[in-house]
Design an enzyme around this catalytic site. Sequence first.
Site, PDB file in Angstrom:
ATOM      1  N   TYR A  37      50.475  49.088 102.139  1.00  0.00           N
ATOM      2  CA  TYR A  37      49.069  48.927 102.522  1.00  0.00           C
ATOM      3  C   TYR A  37      48.933  48.817 104.046  1.00  0.00           C
ATOM      4  O   TYR A  37      48.069  49.463 104.646  1.00  0.00           O
ATOM      5  CB  TYR A  37      48.480  47.683 101.847  1.00  0.00           C
ATOM      6  CG  TYR A  37      47.003  47.545 102.053  1.00  0.00           C
ATOM      7  CD1 TYR A  37      46.106  48.222 101.237  1.00  0.00           C
ATOM      8  CD2 TYR A  37      46.493  46.753 103.067  1.00  0.00           C
ATOM      9  CE1 TYR A  37      44.741  48.113 101.424  1.00  0.00           C
ATOM     10  CE2 TYR A  37      45.132  46.635 103.272  1.00  0.00           C
ATOM     11  CZ  TYR A  37      44.259  47.320 102.444  1.00  0.00           C
ATOM     12  OH  TYR A  37      42.904  47.213 102.655  1.00  0.00           O
ATOM     13  N   HIS A  41      47.044  51.458 106.804  1.00  0.00           N
ATOM     14  CA  HIS A  41      45.999  51.048 107.743  1.00  0.00           C
ATOM     15  C   HIS A  41      46.420  51.134 109.202  1.00  0.00           C
ATOM     16  O   HIS A  41      45.577  51.027 110.091  1.00  0.00           O
ATOM     17  CB  HIS A  41      45.463  49.665 107.370  1.00  0.00           C
ATOM     18  CG  HIS A  41      44.545  49.752 106.200  1.00  0.00           C
ATOM     19  ND1 HIS A  41      45.017  49.791 104.901  1.00  0.00           N
ATOM     20  CD2 HIS A  41      43.207  49.892 106.125  1.00  0.00           C
ATOM     21  CE1 HIS A  41      44.000  49.924 104.085  1.00  0.00           C
ATOM     22  NE2 HIS A  41      42.889  49.987 104.792  1.00  0.00           N
ATOM     23  N   TYR A  60      33.700  47.579 111.573  1.00  0.00           N
ATOM     24  CA  TYR A  60      34.446  47.304 110.332  1.00  0.00           C
ATOM     25  C   TYR A  60      35.831  46.779 110.691  1.00  0.00           C
ATOM     26  O   TYR A  60      36.553  47.394 111.464  1.00  0.00           O
ATOM     27  CB  TYR A  60      34.567  48.599 109.525  1.00  0.00           C
ATOM     28  CG  TYR A  60      34.924  48.423 108.063  1.00  0.00           C
ATOM     29  CD1 TYR A  60      35.736  47.406 107.615  1.00  0.00           C
ATOM     30  CD2 TYR A  60      34.439  49.316 107.132  1.00  0.00           C
ATOM     31  CE1 TYR A  60      36.051  47.270 106.270  1.00  0.00           C
ATOM     32  CE2 TYR A  60      34.738  49.195 105.783  1.00  0.00           C
ATOM     33  CZ  TYR A  60      35.552  48.161 105.364  1.00  0.00           C
ATOM     34  OH  TYR A  60      35.857  48.029 104.036  1.00  0.00           O
ATOM     35  N   TRP A  96      41.861  58.736  99.552  1.00  0.00           N
ATOM     36  CA  TRP A  96      42.370  57.564 100.274  1.00  0.00           C
ATOM     37  C   TRP A  96      42.476  56.370  99.319  1.00  0.00           C
ATOM     38  O   TRP A  96      43.472  55.650  99.316  1.00  0.00           O
ATOM     39  CB  TRP A  96      41.430  57.262 101.445  1.00  0.00           C
ATOM     40  CG  TRP A  96      41.692  55.976 102.172  1.00  0.00           C
ATOM     41  CD1 TRP A  96      40.975  54.810 102.062  1.00  0.00           C
ATOM     42  CD2 TRP A  96      42.728  55.713 103.123  1.00  0.00           C
ATOM     43  NE1 TRP A  96      41.500  53.855 102.889  1.00  0.00           N
ATOM     44  CE2 TRP A  96      42.579  54.385 103.552  1.00  0.00           C
ATOM     45  CE3 TRP A  96      43.757  56.479 103.656  1.00  0.00           C
ATOM     46  CZ2 TRP A  96      43.425  53.794 104.484  1.00  0.00           C
ATOM     47  CZ3 TRP A  96      44.597  55.894 104.585  1.00  0.00           C
ATOM     48  CH2 TRP A  96      44.429  54.574 104.987  1.00  0.00           C
ATOM     49  N   TRP A  97      41.457  56.178  98.510  1.00  0.00           N
ATOM     50  CA  TRP A  97      41.446  55.050  97.578  1.00  0.00           C
ATOM     51  C   TRP A  97      42.557  55.157  96.526  1.00  0.00           C
ATOM     52  O   TRP A  97      43.005  54.138  96.018  1.00  0.00           O
ATOM     53  CB  TRP A  97      40.090  54.925  96.910  1.00  0.00           C
ATOM     54  CG  TRP A  97      38.999  54.452  97.832  1.00  0.00           C
ATOM     55  CD1 TRP A  97      39.132  53.811  99.038  1.00  0.00           C
ATOM     56  CD2 TRP A  97      37.604  54.597  97.626  1.00  0.00           C
ATOM     57  NE1 TRP A  97      37.899  53.550  99.585  1.00  0.00           N
ATOM     58  CE2 TRP A  97      36.947  54.016  98.738  1.00  0.00           C
ATOM     59  CE3 TRP A  97      36.833  55.148  96.607  1.00  0.00           C
ATOM     60  CZ2 TRP A  97      35.562  53.968  98.845  1.00  0.00           C
ATOM     61  CZ3 TRP A  97      35.456  55.108  96.722  1.00  0.00           C
ATOM     62  CH2 TRP A  97      34.825  54.526  97.826  1.00  0.00           C
TER      63      TRP A  97
END
Length: 127
Positions: A37, A41, A60, A96-97
């Site tokens: 993860y 990112h 964000y 992406w998800w």
Amino acid sequence: MSERSERRERMDEYTERRRVERHALVVGLRPERREEYLELHRNVWPQVEQTLRDANVTNYSIFIVGDTLFAYYEYVGEDHAADMARIAEDPVTREWWTHTDPCQVRIVEERDPGALWQPLDEIWHLS
């Protein structure tokens, strides 16, 4: 009026003109997928970022503490639900998800049905 009061009033007027909505979300991070993860990112896909911008999402950030992820963003559009639906329809974001979702686990009461990331209530804000 003091300089500080004038500055605060200008900031309040600016915020009101921008119609900023603040949103905060929380989700758990599966310990065995943590590095995956974090690596994702470190190199967020440009189209994912652009889709967020096009949907009026700004400022964000995702924060981490232990195995908990906390996200904060500001929404500056007119129809949050419609813009979130546009994000969900974007094929690159959906791809992406498929990489990020397996790394996450819901850790709080489900308030947004089906969503991993769950909304938090704002209890205080300093403008």
